[in-house]
Design an enzyme around this catalytic site. Structure first.
Site, PDB file in Angstrom:
ATOM      1  N   ALA A 167      46.824  22.010 -49.697  1.00 26.82           N
ATOM      2  CA  ALA A 167      46.748  23.470 -49.581  1.00 26.82           C
ATOM      3  C   ALA A 167      47.131  23.915 -48.170  1.00 26.82           C
ATOM      4  CB  ALA A 167      45.342  23.963 -49.941  1.00 26.82           C
ATOM      5  N   ASP A 211      48.835  17.001 -56.584  1.00 22.59           N
ATOM      6  CA  ASP A 211      48.188  18.003 -55.725  1.00 22.59           C
ATOM      7  C   ASP A 211      49.184  19.067 -55.273  1.00 22.59           C
ATOM      8  OD1 ASP A 211      45.971  16.381 -55.939  1.00 22.59           O
ATOM      9  OD2 ASP A 211      45.427  16.529 -53.825  1.00 22.59           O
TER      10      ASP A 211
END
Ligand code: PMV
Length: 322
Positions: free
Chosen positions: A109, A150
């Site tokens: 992220a 991810d």
């Protein structure tokens, strides 16, 4: 003066972690209750790019960062991709509410927001696929053999059915799902758990391959149920329990995870499992919406360090797929 911002969610893996490294499918969803944020703004003076990440106790100039500095590495890779040199004078501020090293995608992220904000700053808005590819390059530097799940789920901010090195398949969710996420508080570096499993796989490949095949079947069934119903909740809960059993056999669970999983089931969850690499980090429980607060309370009483109730909404009808 210029100021741009980017935000990216955390993520959980609903089904298929570890087996996904061995090219079986997995299902992951974004979790917008936690997020990373980057702000890039021009400043006075000519000192180049300053990187500030107060949560990580970091404040330094890009030019002075060591070659292996993780944040500077993302910046350098992105600048190279954009064909740009660093801004003459700007500050990149980073913050994140995603717990570090707990399987919620904190690293991917942060990388995602850095890539996005630099693209925006230079007027080159990057497509999600480009962001994902760049973040994957970074993941490879730090995780050894990442599957790429991810960066995909976080860059696209969409539920995904993911197979390593295959084009992204978005998941069509027919009924909203309520999930409770419980954090053991134990930091567990993904590359260690993945590396340990790889060593065991090398000593007995056929045993581990058959576990991975079992997980593939679970993931395929879960996808079908999420996309078509009808008994979404009950059946999915059982599949989560089955997936957990195999994860435990793979040696990636832990007493702390097992405790929280057991507590959640006892408090009425339809199913529960670890999420991410394991050995620590987070577990997830599927609950009926009205049961979620009870499950959350039970996890808190069992000393989960953080508990999040999150909902995966149904996909909008007729949503565009790529
Ligand atoms: O980064 P984590 O802890 O969510 O783990 C990712 C899931 C694994 O399947 C264990 C590794 C991978 O690269 O897919």
């Amino acid at each position: 003066m210029k100021k741009v911002q980017a935000v990216a969610p955390g993520k959980i893996i609903l089904f298929g972690e570890h087996a996904v490294v061995y090219r079986r499918p997995a299902i992951a969803i974004p979790v917008n209750d936690v997020f990373a944020q980057a702000t890039l703004e021009t400043t006075e003076g000519e000192r180049g790019l300053r990187i500030m990440a107060p949560d990580l106790d970091q404040d330094y100039l890009l030019a002075e960062a060591p070659l292996d500095d993780p944040l500077a590495t993302v910046v350098r890779l992105t600048l190279a991709h954009l064909g740009r040199s660093e801004p003459v004078s700007a500050t990149l501020s980073l913050k994140s509410t995603i717990p570090l090293g707990r399987g919620l995608g904190s690293g991917a992220a942060i990388s995602t927001v850095i890539v996005r904000v630099l693209g925006d700053f230079f007027g080159q808005v990057l497509a999600s696929a480009q962001v994902s590819t760049l973040v994957y390059e970074v993941e490879k530097l730090y995780h050894g053999t990442p599957s790429g799940i991810d960066n995909t789920v976080i860059a696209f901010n969409q539920p995904v059915y993911f197979i390593k090195e295959h084009p992204i398949e978005r998941l069509q969710v027919t009924q909203p799902l309520t999930l409770v996420i419980g954090d053991t508080g134990i930091i567990s570096p993904t590359h260690k758990v993945v590396g340990d499993l790889r060593r065991r796989w090398q000593t007995d490949p056929s045993r581990y391959e058959s576990y991975f095949d079992e997980i593939r079947e679970i993931v395929r069934q879960a996808r079908h149920i999420i996309e078509h119903g009808p008994d979404v909740m009950g059946t999915l809960g059982k599949l989560m329990n089955n997936n957990q059993e195999i994860l435990a056999a793979l040696g990636v669970s832990s007493p702390e995870l097992e405790l929280l999983i057991e507590v959640a089931r006892h408090a009425g969850a339809l199913g529960a499992k670890l999420s991410g690499a394991g050995w620590g980090g987070n577990m997830i429980a599927l609950t009926r919406p009205e049961q979620a607060p009870l499950v959350a309370q039970a996890l808190q009483a069992a000393e989960a360090v953080k508990v999040i109730i999150t909902e995966l909404p149904a996909s909008p009808v007729g949503e565009k797929r790529d």
